[in-house]
Design an enzyme around this catalytic site. Structure first.
Site, mmCIF file in Angstrom:
data_model
loop_
_atom_site.group_PDB
_atom_site.id
_atom_site.type_symbol
_atom_site.label_atom_id
_atom_site.label_comp_id
_atom_site.label_asym_id
_atom_site.label_seq_id
_atom_site.Cartn_x
_atom_site.Cartn_y
_atom_site.Cartn_z
ATOM 1 C CD GLU A 76 14.723 31.511 38.409
ATOM 2 O OE1 GLU A 76 14.648 30.623 39.266
ATOM 3 O OE2 GLU A 76 14.326 32.670 38.582
ATOM 4 C CG ASP A 77 11.547 30.372 35.595
ATOM 5 O OD1 ASP A 77 12.349 29.548 36.053
ATOM 6 O OD2 ASP A 77 10.885 31.151 36.305
#
Length: 693
Positions: A76-77
């Site tokens: 996600e990051d």
């Protein structure tokens, strides 16, 4: 923050065969990928996945879960992909990480839709492997512990509310009460800061003035049991501040009136000793009737086992006592995570049966709003126990009816329900069930769920299934209307229309089948011109252009494109609670919920409706009695003008000197606008009486 070697040592303590190299690779991978990223607290971002992994080691989970916790934010990051994770750590870890990962596009959705879509993905992944849920709960718990570093108070409240409404109940449903309590406490502090401070201050005052009372009560309980030959551990604790606040809100009482703030736990060696201890305590102290619960013979759906009773101490103070074995106590704290039996397929079916219900709800829910509503109903309600005539046990929320019970047994049984016997007696379907009721469902071959059932069912599974059936029936009816309209359109075409031409039209319009086409026609998604052009290309070239059409008011709860009319009997306006009456072949009539004409709708299906975002042009009807003297009509008109209301109908309905009564139709924005106008009229010297029709 846990150092690399500390994390590995923790895992090796309870799993000596764990792959040390795999754990080290995962630790280094998350540190490298998150690099210089910072959290709101200013700490390195990788401290978060490391702490989540630490929480997983507290639960003694397998190495794949620990690695998943370390990697759960990398996709996600960071620039890492699921394929990267699969290459470095294998298919199982990649599948788990993918289950926990929140897609970036979800973050751009509106709040309710984002939460619902997040929940949908979460539940589907969770159904394949419960470890996804355990990592997610630990992720949310650690985020809640650091929530205070987020500067935006509204964002803090939104996260706290989502935690309280979804994640804490999910923790409870898998028996992770320690996680649940901490999440509730941290969320409570953000959502109701004043109530949180008040209750924690009062608890602190109680501690200071306690003078050893908790220890004294615990000692008296232990001595009473020891005298009867039951060896136990006993300790007391204050109730959770959030639990106290909920009791105050539910019972409408003050802090001083909450009588059982203290709770005591009694730990024994065996289940037999639990029942022996219960008998001794009920002889030594007076117990409070109606406050005894046996979760050992009938455990909660999450596997929770304990005996609960409430005793009078010194004839006035109520104290709650929970009696359980030491093994039950260990399992009760962390539920499914504590014994991890599901890996060997040895879990009791009841412990995750509710999860299958959630998956059914995901499939049946029509939109984000419904999904959230149904899921919250399914995961966060007190339970009762009811039985089939053959003795099968079903746990249901308090207030559940025979219809809820039928859907809990099987969706098809719920759909075919026509009646019920409760404890051998025929009872109305809306009858709330009590603990221990035996429920026999009477079914009919051609029966269908009724929209009116939504007025009394309480389970998310039942509501989702009923709405799905009703939508399917509505779709079939609208498609039937579409067929009639298509026949009329076909008569205006220059050539005879056969099945092949219709199939080509379906293909040109990008639809799946003829049923889709008929539904689109019946719900006014396609104009006559569009249908004609799809069936016979070029057939509309000589026709005049169609005028643009639009509707100034929108209604939620209708199948897209379904026609509706605002009832002339009650003139509903946005802000009124509304309901629809639907008869085959007719547009839905929208009525205010308190309209007297609804009593005449026995031949119609009732449709649960609410107002959409567009509300221009709503018409409210008033009866206004004016004093019969010069200028009063002008004064009334001035009130309308000052409040920006357009008069579209005015009739003098009665002359009764010195009064004249007028029926007035006003174009208003919503109920609040109409109410302001009524207030202004009643305050005017020209008006004797003003009422809404």
């Amino acid at each position: 923050m846990l150092r690399q070697y500390e994390l590995v040592e923790r895992v090796k303590e309870y799993d000596p065969d764990a792959d040390e190299a795999l754990l080290n690779r995962a630790y280094v991978y998350t540190v490298q990928k998150h690099g210089s990223q910072k959290r709101a607290s200013g700490d390195p971002y990788f401290s978060h996945p490391v702490e989540v992994a630490g929480l997983m080691t507290d639960l003694k989970l397998d190495q794949e879960t620990i690695v998943t916790a370390l990697l759960h934010d990398t996709v996600e990051d960071t620039l890492a992909t699921i394929d990267d994770v699969r290459t470095h750590f294998g298919d199982e870890v990649a599948r788990l990480v993918d289950g926990v990962t929140k897609l970036s596009k979800i973050e751009q959705m509106p709040e309710d839709q984002r939460a619902a879509e997040n929940l949908r993905k979460f539940l589907l992944a969770m159904s394949e492997d419960l470890r996804v849920l355990l990592v997610k709960l630990a992720d949310r718990l650690h985020n809640m512990r650091t929530l205070g570093y987020i500067r935006d108070p509204e964002k803090r409240k939104r996260i706290a509310r989502e935690t309280l409404e979804i994640y804490a109940p999910l923790a409870e449903r898998v028996g992770m009460y320690e996680y649940m309590r901490e999440m509730q406490l941290l969320a409570f502090e953000q959502i109701e800061p004043e109530a949180y401070r008040t209750i924690t201050n009062r608890l602190e005052q109680l501690r200071q003035s306690d003078a050893g009372q908790v220890d004294r009560i615990a000692l008296d309980i232990k001595q009473a049991l020891a005298a009867a030959g039951v060896e136990v551990e006993v300790w007391g604790r204050e109730k959770h501040p959030y639990s106290i606040w909920r009791k105050m809100a539910e019972r409408h009482v003050s802090f001083e009136q909450v009588s059982d703030i203290m709770a005591f736990r009694v730990l024994t060696d065996s289940a037999q000793d639990c029942y022996r201890a219960l008998g001794v305590l009920h002889q030594a102290f007076q117990f409070v009737p109606g406050r005894f619960k046996d979760y050992i013979s009938t455990p909660k759906m999450n596997g929770y086992k304990s005996l609960h009773t409430t005793l009078f101490y010194d004839q006035s103070m109520r104290v709650e006592v929970q009696i359980r074995t030491r093994e039950m106590h260990r399992t009760n704290g962390f539920g499914l995570a504590a014994h991890w039996a599901y890996k060997q397929g040895g879990r009791h079916d009841g412990e995750v049966g509710w999860l299958r219900d959630l998956i059914e709800i995901v499939d049946a829910s029509h939109n984000a709003e419904e999904l959230l509503e149904h899921t919250k109903l399914a995961i966060y309600q007190d339970r009762i126990f009811a039985f089939t005539p053959k003795g099968s046990l079903f746990q249901l929320p308090k207030g559940s009816t025979a219809v809820d019970f039928a859907f809990a047994v099987h969706t098809d049984l719920g759909a075919q329900t026509v009646g019920a016997k409760i404890n051998g007696r025929h009872m109305p379907l809306r009858t709330p069930l009590g603990n221990g009721d035996v429920v026999e469902i009477i079914k009919g071959k051609n029966a269908e769920p009724q929209l009116s059932w939504l007025g009394f069912v309480v389970t998310g599974k039942a509501r989702a299934a009923i709405r799905r059936f009703v939508r399917a029936r509505e779709r079939a009816e609208i498609a039937g209307i579409g067929r009639k309209l298509f026949d009329e359109i076909a008569e205006r075409l220059p050539a005879k229309v056969g099945k092949k031409a219709i199939a080509k039209a379906v293909e040109r319009l990008g639809m799946d089948d003829t049923e889709d086409l008929m539904f689109a026609i019946g719900s006014a998604k396609l104009s006559d011109r569009e249908v004609m052009e799809a069936v016979v290309p070029g057939s509309t070239s000589d026709l005049p252009a169609e005028p643009a059409q639009g509707r100034a008011i929108s209604i939620k709860g209708l199948t897209p494109g379904m026609g509706f009319t605002l009832a002339q009997c009650c003139h509903p306006v946005p802000g009124d609670r509304i309901v629809g009456l639907r008869r085959p072949g007719d547009a839905v009539e929208v009525h205010a919920i308190d309209c007297f004409e609804l009593a005449n709708g026995v031949d119609a299906d009732w449709v649960d409706l609410s107002w959409g975002q567009r509300s221009q042009g709503a018409v409210g009807r008033l009866n206004v009695v004016l004093y019969h003297r010069p200028g009063t009509l002008a004064d009334m008109a001035a009130v309308f003008a000052k409040n920006n209301a357009n008069v579209i109908g005015l009739d003098l309905t009665q002359r009764d000197d010195p009064f004249h009564t007028y029926r007035i139709d006003l174009e208003v924005q919503d109920l609040a606008h109409l109410t302001r106008i009524l207030s202004a009229l009643r305050a005017s010297d020209a008006v004797a009486q003003a009422e809404r029709v």
